[in-house]
Design a protein around this motif. Structure first.
Motif, PDB file in Angstrom:
ATOM      1  N   SER A 135       0.864  -1.391  -0.129  1.00  0.00           N
ATOM      2  CA  SER A 135       0.037   0.066   0.057  1.00  0.00           C
ATOM      3  C   SER A 135       1.016   1.131   0.042  1.00  0.00           C
ATOM      4  CB  SER A 135      -0.926   0.163   1.303  1.00  0.00           C
ATOM      5  OG  SER A 135      -1.652  -1.243   1.190  1.00  0.00           O
ATOM      6  N   VAL A 136       0.548   2.362  -0.446  1.00  0.00           N
ATOM      7  CA  VAL A 136       0.908   3.652  -0.444  1.00  0.00           C
ATOM      8  C   VAL A 136       0.923   4.328   0.901  1.00  0.00           C
ATOM      9  CG1 VAL A 136       0.989   5.823  -1.497  1.00  0.00           C
ATOM     10  CG2 VAL A 136       0.412   3.900  -3.034  1.00  0.00           C
ATOM     11  N   ASN A 137       1.949   4.727   1.371  1.00  0.00           N
ATOM     12  CA  ASN A 137       1.928   5.340   2.762  1.00  0.00           C
ATOM     13  C   ASN A 137       2.175   6.934   2.691  1.00  0.00           C
ATOM     14  OD1 ASN A 137       4.446   5.812   2.655  1.00  0.00           O
ATOM     15  ND2 ASN A 137       5.030   4.138   3.885  1.00  0.00           N
ATOM     16  N   ALA A 138       2.091   7.560   3.668  1.00  0.00           N
ATOM     17  CA  ALA A 138       2.251   9.172   3.927  1.00  0.00           C
ATOM     18  C   ALA A 138       3.525   9.463   3.059  1.00  0.00           C
ATOM     19  CB  ALA A 138       2.119   9.487   4.986  1.00  0.00           C
ATOM     20  N   ARG A 139       4.552   8.676   3.404  1.00  0.00           N
ATOM     21  CA  ARG A 139       5.928   9.437   2.829  1.00  0.00           C
ATOM     22  C   ARG A 139       5.886   9.072   1.317  1.00  0.00           C
ATOM     23  NH1 ARG A 139      10.948   6.145   5.263  1.00  0.00           N
ATOM     24  NH2 ARG A 139      10.204   7.288   7.191  1.00  0.00           N
ATOM     25  N   LEU A 142      -5.342   2.065  12.593  1.00  0.00           N
ATOM     26  CA  LEU A 142      -5.133   3.169  13.300  1.00  0.00           C
ATOM     27  C   LEU A 142      -6.575   3.768  13.892  1.00  0.00           C
ATOM     28  CD1 LEU A 142      -3.278   5.012  10.194  1.00  0.00           C
ATOM     29  CD2 LEU A 142      -2.238   3.793  12.316  1.00  0.00           C
ATOM     30  N   PHE A 143      -6.216   4.217  15.209  1.00  0.00           N
ATOM     31  CA  PHE A 143      -7.255   4.770  16.060  1.00  0.00           C
ATOM     32  C   PHE A 143      -7.786   6.093  15.541  1.00  0.00           C
ATOM     33  CE2 PHE A 143      -8.500   1.342  18.387  1.00  0.00           C
ATOM     34  CZ  PHE A 143      -8.685   1.567  19.518  1.00  0.00           C
ATOM     35  N   GLU A 144      -6.842   6.845  15.568  1.00  0.00           N
ATOM     36  CA  GLU A 144      -7.058   8.246  15.351  1.00  0.00           C
ATOM     37  C   GLU A 144      -7.449   8.634  13.914  1.00  0.00           C
ATOM     38  OE1 GLU A 144      -7.238   9.983  17.845  1.00  0.00           O
ATOM     39  OE2 GLU A 144      -6.182   8.493  19.242  1.00  0.00           O
ATOM     40  N   PHE A 145      -8.677   9.502  13.699  1.00  0.00           N
ATOM     41  CA  PHE A 145      -9.041  10.155  12.278  1.00  0.00           C
ATOM     42  C   PHE A 145      -8.693  11.587  12.474  1.00  0.00           C
ATOM     43  CE2 PHE A 145     -10.096   6.000  11.400  1.00  0.00           C
ATOM     44  CZ  PHE A 145     -10.838   6.260   9.925  1.00  0.00           C
ATOM     45  N   ARG A 146      -8.282  12.075  13.381  1.00  0.00           N
ATOM     46  CA  ARG A 146      -8.212  13.544  13.876  1.00  0.00           C
ATOM     47  C   ARG A 146      -6.878  14.037  14.034  1.00  0.00           C
ATOM     48  NH1 ARG A 146     -11.582  16.834  18.285  1.00  0.00           N
ATOM     49  NH2 ARG A 146     -10.580  18.851  18.007  1.00  0.00           N
ATOM     50  N   LEU A 148      -3.585  24.205  11.205  1.00  0.00           N
ATOM     51  CA  LEU A 148      -3.390  23.950  12.656  1.00  0.00           C
ATOM     52  C   LEU A 148      -4.538  24.108  13.411  1.00  0.00           C
ATOM     53  CD1 LEU A 148      -1.508  27.629  12.495  1.00  0.00           C
ATOM     54  CD2 LEU A 148      -0.551  25.236  12.904  1.00  0.00           C
ATOM     55  N   LEU A 149      -5.766  24.294  12.622  1.00  0.00           N
ATOM     56  CA  LEU A 149      -6.992  23.779  13.363  1.00  0.00           C
ATOM     57  C   LEU A 149      -7.227  22.334  13.447  1.00  0.00           C
ATOM     58  CD1 LEU A 149      -9.673  26.348  12.018  1.00  0.00           C
ATOM     59  CD2 LEU A 149      -8.948  26.074  14.363  1.00  0.00           C
ATOM     60  N   ALA A 150      -6.865  21.397  12.223  1.00  0.00           N
ATOM     61  CA  ALA A 150      -6.885  20.299  12.115  1.00  0.00           C
ATOM     62  C   ALA A 150      -6.020  19.436  12.952  1.00  0.00           C
ATOM     63  CB  ALA A 150      -6.474  19.699  10.692  1.00  0.00           C
ATOM     64  N   LEU A 151      -4.884  19.997  13.470  1.00  0.00           N
ATOM     65  CA  LEU A 151      -3.948  19.390  14.323  1.00  0.00           C
ATOM     66  C   LEU A 151      -4.102  19.794  15.922  1.00  0.00           C
ATOM     67  CD1 LEU A 151      -0.607  20.104  12.401  1.00  0.00           C
ATOM     68  CD2 LEU A 151      -1.762  18.069  12.357  1.00  0.00           C
ATOM     69  N   ASN A 152      -5.051  20.680  16.305  1.00  0.00           N
ATOM     70  CA  ASN A 152      -5.464  21.070  17.540  1.00  0.00           C
ATOM     71  C   ASN A 152      -6.531  20.002  17.816  1.00  0.00           C
ATOM     72  OD1 ASN A 152      -6.181  22.441  19.761  1.00  0.00           O
ATOM     73  ND2 ASN A 152      -6.055  24.388  18.971  1.00  0.00           N
ATOM     74  N   GLN A 160      -4.777   9.043   7.611  1.00  0.00           N
ATOM     75  CA  GLN A 160      -3.362   9.376   7.945  1.00  0.00           C
ATOM     76  C   GLN A 160      -2.658  10.297   6.693  1.00  0.00           C
ATOM     77  OE1 GLN A 160      -0.422   6.304   8.340  1.00  0.00           O
ATOM     78  NE2 GLN A 160       0.051   6.955  10.335  1.00  0.00           N
ATOM     79  N   VAL A 161      -2.699   9.626   5.534  1.00  0.00           N
ATOM     80  CA  VAL A 161      -1.966  10.220   4.315  1.00  0.00           C
ATOM     81  C   VAL A 161      -2.533  11.744   4.240  1.00  0.00           C
ATOM     82  CG1 VAL A 161      -1.499  10.355   2.011  1.00  0.00           C
ATOM     83  CG2 VAL A 161      -1.512   8.008   3.585  1.00  0.00           C
ATOM     84  N   HIS A 162      -3.898  11.892   4.318  1.00  0.00           N
ATOM     85  CA  HIS A 162      -4.391  13.236   4.091  1.00  0.00           C
ATOM     86  C   HIS A 162      -3.942  14.133   5.132  1.00  0.00           C
ATOM     87  CE1 HIS A 162      -7.952  16.139   4.099  1.00  0.00           C
ATOM     88  NE2 HIS A 162      -7.771  15.988   5.451  1.00  0.00           N
ATOM     89  N   LYS A 163      -3.769  13.798   6.437  1.00  0.00           N
ATOM     90  CA  LYS A 163      -3.330  14.793   7.333  1.00  0.00           C
ATOM     91  C   LYS A 163      -1.920  15.180   7.162  1.00  0.00           C
ATOM     92  CE  LYS A 163      -1.190  13.072  11.194  1.00  0.00           C
ATOM     93  NZ  LYS A 163      -1.134  12.445  12.587  1.00  0.00           N
ATOM     94  N   TRP A 164      -1.058  14.239   6.587  1.00  0.00           N
ATOM     95  CA  TRP A 164       0.368  14.463   6.121  1.00  0.00           C
ATOM     96  C   TRP A 164       0.400  15.455   4.951  1.00  0.00           C
ATOM     97  CZ3 TRP A 164       4.186  14.940   9.523  1.00  0.00           C
ATOM     98  CH2 TRP A 164       3.980  14.092  10.625  1.00  0.00           C
ATOM     99  N   LEU A 165      -0.349  15.037   4.093  1.00  0.00           N
ATOM    100  CA  LEU A 165      -0.296  16.146   2.895  1.00  0.00           C
ATOM    101  C   LEU A 165      -0.621  17.651   3.279  1.00  0.00           C
ATOM    102  CD1 LEU A 165      -2.036  13.900   0.040  1.00  0.00           C
ATOM    103  CD2 LEU A 165       0.039  14.192   0.484  1.00  0.00           C
ATOM    104  N   GLY A 166      -1.542  17.426   4.164  1.00  0.00           N
ATOM    105  CA  GLY A 166      -2.000  18.949   4.588  1.00  0.00           C
ATOM    106  C   GLY A 166      -0.731  19.740   5.272  1.00  0.00           C
ATOM    107  N   ILE A 167       0.124  19.013   5.995  1.00  0.00           N
ATOM    108  CA  ILE A 167       1.164  19.299   7.023  1.00  0.00           C
ATOM    109  C   ILE A 167       2.225  19.785   5.935  1.00  0.00           C
ATOM    110  CG2 ILE A 167       2.936  18.754   8.580  1.00  0.00           C
ATOM    111  CD1 ILE A 167       0.931  17.173  10.037  1.00  0.00           C
ATOM    112  N   TRP A 168       2.409  19.004   5.165  1.00  0.00           N
ATOM    113  CA  TRP A 168       3.625  19.354   4.258  1.00  0.00           C
ATOM    114  C   TRP A 168       3.083  20.477   3.052  1.00  0.00           C
ATOM    115  CZ3 TRP A 168       8.769  18.519   4.579  1.00  0.00           C
ATOM    116  CH2 TRP A 168       9.080  17.856   5.324  1.00  0.00           C
TER     117      TRP A 168
END
Length: 421
Positions: free
Chosen positions: A2-6, A417-421, A127-131, A72-80
């Protein structure tokens, strides 16, 4: 594989930098201006990719290995995307020797406003997504602004003077990413509630536990088809409880179309749900999602559950079609007084299916856990054990370390993965 965030981040950034380099004179490709330009293209591509992943389209699960991985990939795409946009903002993406022009001409003041708003919008969303201190209901509505904000970023790309022409390779790339991002965001925000896979249910049973609840629902019409180990989004048709939350389907499919959720009060929404859910309430279930399904050809299975992470394993135990359960060792980490189900109830279920159960009321440093793992791995062979994990991240890290010390390859360990947020 599978494709991961990296993989996703490196792919999008590499394509963006490569195509951006083709849009400027060769002698300027290693300069700061080219770095800023390429970072802007990369930030745009990453943000559009994140919008695409938010769609919950099924084919994305196949690519990334389940909706939990997609998020999880969605979150890291936003961060980068924010990192790349920050580099783009810090340096001027232009040189006097470049031939630049906007794709869409706007008044100068509007162009500057769009440029500033595009960065502020991206920064605000990430920033809101990570809070995690923001209540989920508030966070969810703020996060919905990601779609409109993407349109602002697209307007910035079209209106800014740039060496990237629309009919160039970089222009085609940006147009393609913009289209995918808008389609994904539009589907999720406008069409998903009506056209996605979901069904209407009614609560028929509520079993309370300590800060937890087991909810049984029956369909009022057609039922959702799912496989044990998958999850769905539960939406109660009650004021204050309408936010969709993901929960594992803690039972196997049956003739009545029943679905079961095990829910622990871990946040503002789940605390209300645990306290207020009663039989007769109507709900919608959006499902199925996830790829956490039992492996068919394993010779030695180790299931490790932490707290409410027992849910997918309850579904596997409940599956009347399941075979080979005698090769399973289940470890259940629980907190005395908060266990749900209680260890004696789980013992009855596992005994009926021939599963070996070990209940641990401490942490992963328990000698009983380490000794049992050592015995299982030694008897089966480190290359022959399959470990399925569902529980808190801290327990997962400790478990990985224990298994690594016993020479179990990382590829034999699978987790949800437990966390969706």
């Amino acid at each position: 594989m599978s494709v991961n965030a990296r993989h996703a981040v490196v792919f999008l950034v590499a394509i963006s930098f490569g195509l951006s380099a083709l849009s400027v004179p060769a002698e300027t490709r290693l300069g700061i201006a080219s770095l800023s330009l390429a970072s802007g293209v990369a930030g745009f591509s990453l943000m559009a990719g994140a919008a695409l992943l938010a769609s919950r389209w099924r084919w994305l699960e196949a690519v990334f290995g389940g909706l939990d991985r997609v998020y999880q990939v969605h979150k890291w795409l936003g961060i980068w995307a924010l990192v790349m946009a920050s580099v783009h903002l810090a340096f001027k993406a232009g040189l006097s020797s470049w031939d630049v022009a906007p794709i869409l001409s706007l008044p100068g003041d509007v162009t500057r406003l769009v440029r500033q708003l595009s960065f502020v919008a991206l920064m605000l969303i990430v920033l809101l997504a990570l809070n995690r201190k923001i209540p989920f209901s508030t966070w969810r509505w703020w996060h919905k602004l990601s779609g409109p904000f993407l349109l602002i970023v697209i307007a910035h790309w079209l209106s800014i003077k740039s060496p990237i022409l629309l009919h160039s390779p970089a222009g085609w790339w940006l147009a393609g990413m913009a289209t995918l991002g808008v389609l994904g965001a539009g589907w999720k925000l406008l069409l998903y509630p009506w056209l996605s896979s979901h069904a209407d249910y009614r609560i028929v049973g509520v079993t309370p536990g300590q800060s937890a609840v087991r909810i049984e629902l029956l369909p009022t019409g057609r039922a959702i088809a799912f496989r044990p180990g998958q999850f769905g989004f539960l939406v109660l048709q009650v004021e204050g409880l309408r936010e969709p939350h993901p929960f594992t389907l803690a039972g196997a499919p049956d003739a009545e179309g029943r679905v079961v959720f095990m829910i622990r009060a871990l946040g503002d929404h789940t605390r209300r749900l645990v306290a207020e859910a009663v039989p007769g309430m109507l709900a919608a279930v959006y499902a199925p999602f996830g790829k956490f399904e039992r492996r068919a050809n394993s010779t030695c299975e180790i299931w490790i559950a932490g707290g409410v992470g027992i849910s997918p394993f309850l579904a596997w135990l409940d599956d009347a079609q399941a075979s080979g359960l005698e090769r399973v060792n289940l470890f259940y980490f629980h907190t005395p007084g908060r266990s749900f189900p209680a260890p004696h109830e789980l013992a009855e279920l596992t005994a009926a299916r021939g599963v070996a159960l070990t209940c641990i009321d401490s942490g992963p440093d328990s000698p009983a856990f380490a000794d049992a793992l050592t015995t299982i791995v030694r008897n089966a062979g480190a290359e022959n054990v399959d470990i399925d994990f569902c529980g808190p991240a801290g327990l997962l890290h400790a478990t990985r370390a224990l298994l690594q010390a016993r020479a179990v390859p990382a590829s034999r360990i699978r987790s949800e993965l437990f966390e969706f947020r």
